[in-house]
Enzyme design. Structure first.
Site, PDB file in Angstrom:
ATOM      1  N   ASP A  27      31.246-118.423  31.441  1.00 47.73           N
ATOM      2  CA  ASP A  27      29.938-117.454  31.053  1.00 47.73           C
ATOM      3  C   ASP A  27      29.744-118.820  32.921  1.00 47.73           C
ATOM      4  OD1 ASP A  27      27.951-116.439  32.445  1.00 47.73           O
ATOM      5  OD2 ASP A  27      26.884-115.945  30.177  1.00 47.73           O
ATOM      6  N   LYS A  85      14.098-121.875  28.646  1.00 44.17           N
ATOM      7  CA  LYS A  85      15.715-121.514  29.337  1.00 44.17           C
ATOM      8  C   LYS A  85      15.156-120.315  30.852  1.00 44.17           C
ATOM      9  CE  LYS A  85      19.548-118.997  28.459  1.00 44.17           C
ATOM     10  NZ  LYS A  85      20.763-118.776  27.611  1.00 44.17           N
ATOM     11  N   ASP A 108      27.914-112.881  36.191  1.00 42.07           N
ATOM     12  CA  ASP A 108      28.346-114.042  36.611  1.00 42.07           C
ATOM     13  C   ASP A 108      29.201-114.282  35.685  1.00 42.07           C
ATOM     14  OD1 ASP A 108      26.463-114.529  35.071  1.00 42.07           O
ATOM     15  OD2 ASP A 108      25.689-116.316  35.816  1.00 42.07           O
TER      16      ASP A 108
END
Length: 1202
Positions: free
Chosen positions: A929, A998, A1157
């Protein structure tokens, strides 16, 4: 000499003398009829309408002297005399005057076109459409004075016209003297020549008024597309007369003619070409001229095809047609390279051309892998060391899989077993299932009768009212198929109901999909597809030779080799969103009005009466009132208690049973028959597809999508069984398995009229009812979503399958099946495995262990070696989780991604227990990741060292975690503020964590505002039970400000780049343009954000107000354009990097898939993939990306820039 004159001339010569020479009997009724039409001031011999010469309106300067006026008067009088004489001659040779309406049109000063209709006045016959005799198209033009003899001549025209119309029907001329006809033609030719000379001499100056093909404004696009789809539907249903009359009705009204383009007329030309009636083709050319349109390749193709079908076609006719085509700048090779063929059209076209060019062979354009970007130059040119992977199947197996997939798509729907079927059938369940089955049989009969009656009413509607009715769209399928679609939608309707707009859209789309599949059968493309696909499997199968070509290249090569017959790519006319919606609304209306049930079906004590099973009601979404279709509680109760064991889906919902068709163009790829868009767009938006079709080099994009789609998958059956067992028990919120509705909170009942309740108590109870209903609706939605995913997975448990891919307008790729795919939740990702296994090798087991630690969410800041050591210390928990997932220590349940962690535990257990772990064959996908990928791209663009270090773009001893870094910096700021006495900073002590910040850090690079960031942090704080709820508001305000400040310090270049992108987009949109750019791989991107306009769809049920924000006629939405540009630009770079990685992994023989991604591959090849990933990131950002973007924007939007 134009094609029209060629047709007419050839037909006139095919009279008695030619018939005798050729010894062929030809019915003169099938011949082209000569008539005259003004084209560029010249009278041309064309077929199909009465021979009425149109009045010439000459734009000229106003004569300033009496002498000049007198001379002009004489010239116009001469024109009328010539016109009258030509008309007399025409009356002697007219063969067909069925459509004999006189139309007066302007004659342009140059070119062959006529006016587009602006400024026209009307004759008494056509008040709004036609210009008056003697008027010009420009203001201040010279007007001739009416004279008695001109009025007399006009009256004579009308009288002759009436006679022609009365005598034309069924008229067939026989025994005409060829010599007399030739003399008449010669005289008309002479008059034509003189008239042409006069017009060219007198027309001093005027602007050309031809409406060129493609110049129609955006305002006409939807209407033009609606007309095309209507005509195609009529023709497909066999109602050619309706299509023909409708086109004429649109053509005759100038205000509606502007919506017609050459493609519309070509639709009817293809019909007449199939029938071999060249005279009808000629009529279409006349209409083209009258509309001021220029014939295109499709027009000439239809004419030549018609000639190819006529066994007695003269070579002179073909030659003159080809000459005319060359005059228009079109070549014969263009016909074969750009036209879309159906059935045997290509063969007929080739036959016609070979009448005059016997040795002709089409020169076809091979779509070779040309590259416009240096990023893929090596990929396409240096193939010596490439090892393209093959699939682990024999050619025979792949061909058999193709047949199975083809049968699924031909059916358009598939019925599978529900995972709830495993429950024991109770007496009540059996009773409810029997009742529902009986009712559905009755509903089918009722709907069938209602549909047939409504079609009879619609069939009698007159097309001369210029309206597009739904009749042709209701004739595309068998009546039973429409009924099945409606019954299926009733079964899938949630208890809370569905928006009318969404339900109607789904119904319309299902009809369109079936229609497209039927079209491909009718066009004979299915047989050709099978032939090419069987040959294509030679590239993929493991038992065939090695190839050094890509799937796209191989498919194109096979298409070129089998070029005869229909074209596989394109050919279907898409439906405008409004048509799809209108058809769906019509079907919903039919369901609401006709589907009924006995009120006592569940309780015999009730009075028996028929009640509707669906209700049309209104509800509020935010501040908007929308139409809603809700099932009756009786129907909902029956469906819930029946717990039926079957689910019916559209075929495209399921993964494919064979490798997808490779993308070779914007309109061709993915499924075998089901229509699929290369680029996902909002319903009704067309600007993306238009932009893609103009782009000539998308090979790297196609090849990347093909690589992703060619990855074969299978189901992790042991894990699926565990998940289904929990699902059929009571679910688990902790493990993301939605519980059944039986676990939903009971909706409280109270009487609002009860005087014992106070106003505040009533308000409180109303809120409770609303919240309970909302919770039930959410639980049902989540439950059904899980049911669909698990049922599909269970249906595919013994299959190998594939996910075809397409992309959104930014280039981000997605699997086409919507429910079950690897982009889904933790549950769906966990039950997916690669179909092809690879040895673990020396480091594969280590990568499995590291991957497991990553899934737990622990050790974020530990090195890879540290994570591996941690995994070795918990091996006992890992093995226990694998052996006793539900009854053991349940260590796996505490992971961030519990189901993927459990799947990884099972894989590790199997590997360590094998005789040699290095030889263990693993099917498990290992993920790598990105570290906040958006910030990685910003840091690389800005060459920001500090920011690059925090997102692992710089070498470090241990991996960096930007979220923890931001949380740490925010904590330092909080501590400083707390010391200075700030109350909220003191309250937040001990509550600032990685989890709290986050989401905001992740999305700030994608354009999240402070307002949105505050909402994100507020949600995280509410999840912390210990945090005082009265401080949530102030704390979220404080934290979002500190997060933005921390990011600004860490990523100095990021904010500057964002500001530049935002300001550029603001200026572009303020100037009236939408923001466009091109990715480094050559993918054109346009932001579809425009000011919202309202469009009302009027139906018998209700008026549906559509909020359309993608209409290119509207000005751009400046706020959306500027706010979306930075995140969309970064998303486009993100997708470019993924595509580059996929291409170079493919050339290295790796199995590769991605979730944006997050890149997946086998444990054996993780190191290779990591190397490719880094190399391509460096290669991408070695390009002057921002400079190239600046140059593009300057060139496109700024005038005068060198």
């Amino acid at each position: 000499m134009s094609l029209l004159r060629v047709c007419a001339f050839a037909k006139l010569l095919s009279r008695r003398s030619l018939i005798e020479k050729c010894a062929v009997r030809v019915s003169f009724a099938d011949c082209c009829q000569p008539c005259a039409s003004v084209r560029g001031g010249a009278v041309r011999w064309i077929s199909g309408t009465s021979l009425q010469l149109q009045n010439i309106n000459v734009s000229s300067r106003i004569p300033k002297t009496d002498e000049a006026k007198k001379r002009a008067l004489e010239q116009f009088q001469l024109l009328d005399v010539l016109e009258a004489r030509i008309q007399q001659l025409q009356c002697d040779v007219v063969l067909d005057v069925q459509h004999a309406k006189v139309q007066f049109m302007k004659a342009p000063s140059h070119g062959r076109g006529t006016s587009s209709g602006k400024g026209h006045r009307s004759t008494p016959q056509e008040k709004t459409d036609m210009p008056k005799s003697g008027q010009t198209g420009d203001k201040g033009s010279f007007k001739s004075q009416p004279r008695r003899w001109i009025e007399k001549l006009t009256q004579e025209k009308k009288n002759k016209l009436k006679k022609q119309q009365l005598s034309s029907t069924g008229t067939e001329l026989t025994g005409t003297d060829p010599q007399g006809t030739a003399e008449e033609l010669a005289e008309v030719e002479e008059l034509e020549k003189r008239l042409n000379q006069q017009v060219s001499h007198w027309t001093l100056s005027s602007k050309p008024e031809r409406m060129q093909e493609g110049s129609v404004g955006n305002a006409c696009q939807d209407i033009s597309l609606s007309i095309c789809s209507y005509l195609e539907a009529c023709i497909f249903a066999g109602d050619i007369e309706r299509a023909h009359h409708f086109l004429l009705s649109q053509h005759r009204v100038m205000s509606r003619r502007k919506h017609l383009n050459t493609g519309v007329y070509n639709i009817m030309m293809r019909v007449w070409a199939k029938k071999g009636t060249l005279n009808q083709i000629g009529r279409m050319f006349i209409l083209l001229e009258e509309a001021g349109l220029k014939p295109n390749l499709g027009s000439y193709f239809a004419a030549l095809e018609c000639m190819g079908r006529n066994p007695n076609c003269s070579p002179k006719v073909v030659s003159r047609c080809l000459s005319q085509m060359e005059e228009d700048g079109l070549s014969v090779d263009d016909l074969f390279n750009q036209c879309v063929f159906r059935q045997d059209e290509r063969d007929m076209l080739l036959k016609a051309i070979r009448i005059v060019k016997p040795e002709y062979q089409p020169s076809l354009n091979m779509h070779t892998s040309q590259f416009s970007s240096l990023l893929v130059q090596d990929f396409y040119t240096e193939r010596a060391d490439h090892t393209y992977p093959k699939l682990d199947f024999t050619q025979e197996d792949l061909q058999e899989r193709f047949k199975r997939q083809l049968s699924v798509e031909q059916a358009c729907t598939i019925t599978i077993d529900s995972v709830e079927a495993a429950k024991p059938v109770t007496e009540n369940m059996a009773k409810m299932r029997e009742l529902l089955a009986e009712q559905r049989i009755q509903w089918q009969k009722i709907l069938l009768q209602a549909l047939r009656e409504s079609k009879m009413i619609l069939a009698k509607s007159n097309t001369r009212d210029y309206r597009l009715n739904l009749y042709p769209y209701l004739c595309l399928l068998e009546d039973k198929e429409y009924v099945d679609i409606m019954i299926q939608s009733v079964a899938n309707l949630p208890p809370s109901g569905e928006s009318l707009k969404i339900l109607a859209r789904d119904l319309g789309n299902r009809v369109f999909t079936k229609y497209c599949v039927r079209q491909k059968h009718q066009n004979q493309t299915v047989e050709k597809l099978g032939s090419i696909y069987n040959a294509y499997t030679d590239l993929l199968a493991k038992d065939t030779k090695e190839y050094d070509v890509l799937p796209r290249e191989q498919w194109w090569k096979l298409e070129m080799e089998q070029s005869s017959g229909p074209t596989l790519q394109g050919g279907e006319t898409s439906w405008p969103y409004i048509v799809t919606l209108e058809l769906g609304t019509y079907m919903v209306d039919m369901m609401v009005k006709n589907l009924k049930i006995n009120s006592d079906i569940l309780n015999p004590a009730y009075d028996r009466k028929l009640i509707p099973i669906l209700y049309h009601m209104y509800t509020f979404r935010s501040t908007r009132q929308i139409g809603f279709i809700k099932p009756h509680p009786i129907l909902t109760q029956m469906q819930q208690e029946a717990m039926e064991t079957k689910l019916t889906f559209d075929s495209y919902v399921m993964p494919m049973l064979c490798p997808p068709v490779p993308w070779t163009s914007v309109k061709f790829g993915a499924y075998l028959l089901t229509p699929t868009k290369l680029m996902r767009t909002v319903d009704g938006a067309t600007q993306h597809e238009e932009l893609l079709e103009k782009c000539q080099n998308l090979h790297a994009i196609y090849d990347s999508l093909n690589q992703l789609g060619n990855c074969a998958w299978k189901i992790n059956k042991p894990l699926l069984d565990i998940i289904i067992s929990i699902f059929n028990d009571r679910g688990s919120d902790k493990l993301d398995i939605p519980p059944p509705l039986s676990e939903a909170p009971k909706i409280p009942h109270f009487n609002p009229q009860d005087p014992t309740y106070t106003a505040s108590e009533k308000a409180h109870m109303k809120r409770q009812v609303i919240n309970a209903k909302k919770k039930c609706s959410e639980m049902h939605s989540l439950r059904m979503d899980a049911l669909y995913k698990l049922s599909i997975a269970n249906h595919m448990r013994d299959e190998i399958f594939w996910f075809p891919h397409n992309m959104d307008f930014r280039g981000r790729t997605y699997p086409c099946p919507p429910y079950f795919n690897h982009l889904g939740s933790d549950v769906t990702r966990a039950i997916l495995m690669f179909a092809e296994g690879k040895l673990l090798g020396p480091k594969g087991l280590d990568w499995l262990k590291i991957h497991l630690v990553n899934l737990t969410g622990l050790k974020k800041r530990s090195s890879l070696q540290g994570r591996l050591e941690y995994a070795n210390t918990i091996m006992e928990d890992i093995l226990d989780s694998a052996d006793n997932p539900l009854n053991g220590r349940k260590w796996w349940m505490n992971a961030d991604e519990p189901w993927q962690a459990l799947a990884c535990c099972m894989e590790i257990a199997n590997a360590v227990r094998s005789p040699d772990p290095t030889q263990f064959i693993s099917y498990f996908p290992v993920h790598q990741d990105g570290s906040c990928n958006g910030l990685q791209h910003y840091a690389a663009l800005g060459r920001d060292v500090i920011g690059a270090t925090s997102v692992n773009l710089m070498p470090c001893d241990v991996p960096q975690d930007v979220y923890s870094g931001v949380a740490q910096q925010v904590e330092e700021l909080r501590a400083r503020d707390a010391e200075s006495g700030l109350k909220i900073a003191q309250v937040l002590e001990g509550f600032i964590s990685r989890k709290v910040v986050k989401q905001t850090v992740m999305t700030v690079v994608y354009g999240v505002t402070r307002y949105g960031g505050r909402l994100q942090i507020e949600k995280r704080l509410k999840e912390i039970d210990e945090f005082p709820k009265e401080f949530v508001w102030d704390a979220s305000h404080y934290l979002v400000r500190q997060v933005f400040n921390a990011l600004k310090e860490m990523f100095t270049g990021t904010r500057e780049i964002q500001d530049w992108l935002t300001e550029s987009a603001r200026l572009i949109s303020k100037s009236g343009h939408t923001v466009e750019w091109v990715t480094p791989l050559g993918l054109p991107i346009i932001q579809p954000y425009h000011r919202t306009r309202n469009q009302v769809l009027k139906s018998t049920m209700q008026h549906i107000n559509l909020k359309i924000s993608h209409d290119t006629k509207e000005r751009p939405d400046t706020v959306k354009q500027k706010n979306a540009f930075p995140p969309n630009f970064i998303h486009s770079l993100d997708s470019t990097h993924m595509m580059l990685t996929s291409l170079y992994c493919y050339s290295s023989g790796l199995t590769f898939v991605s979730v944006h991604d997050c890149f997946w591959t086998h444990a054996l090849t993780v190191d290779t993939m990591n190397k490719v990933c880094r190399e391509q990131f460096v290669a991408l950002h070695s390009q002057p990306i921002l400079q190239e973007l600046s140059n593009f924007l300057l060139q496109k939007y700024c005038t005068g820039v060198p």
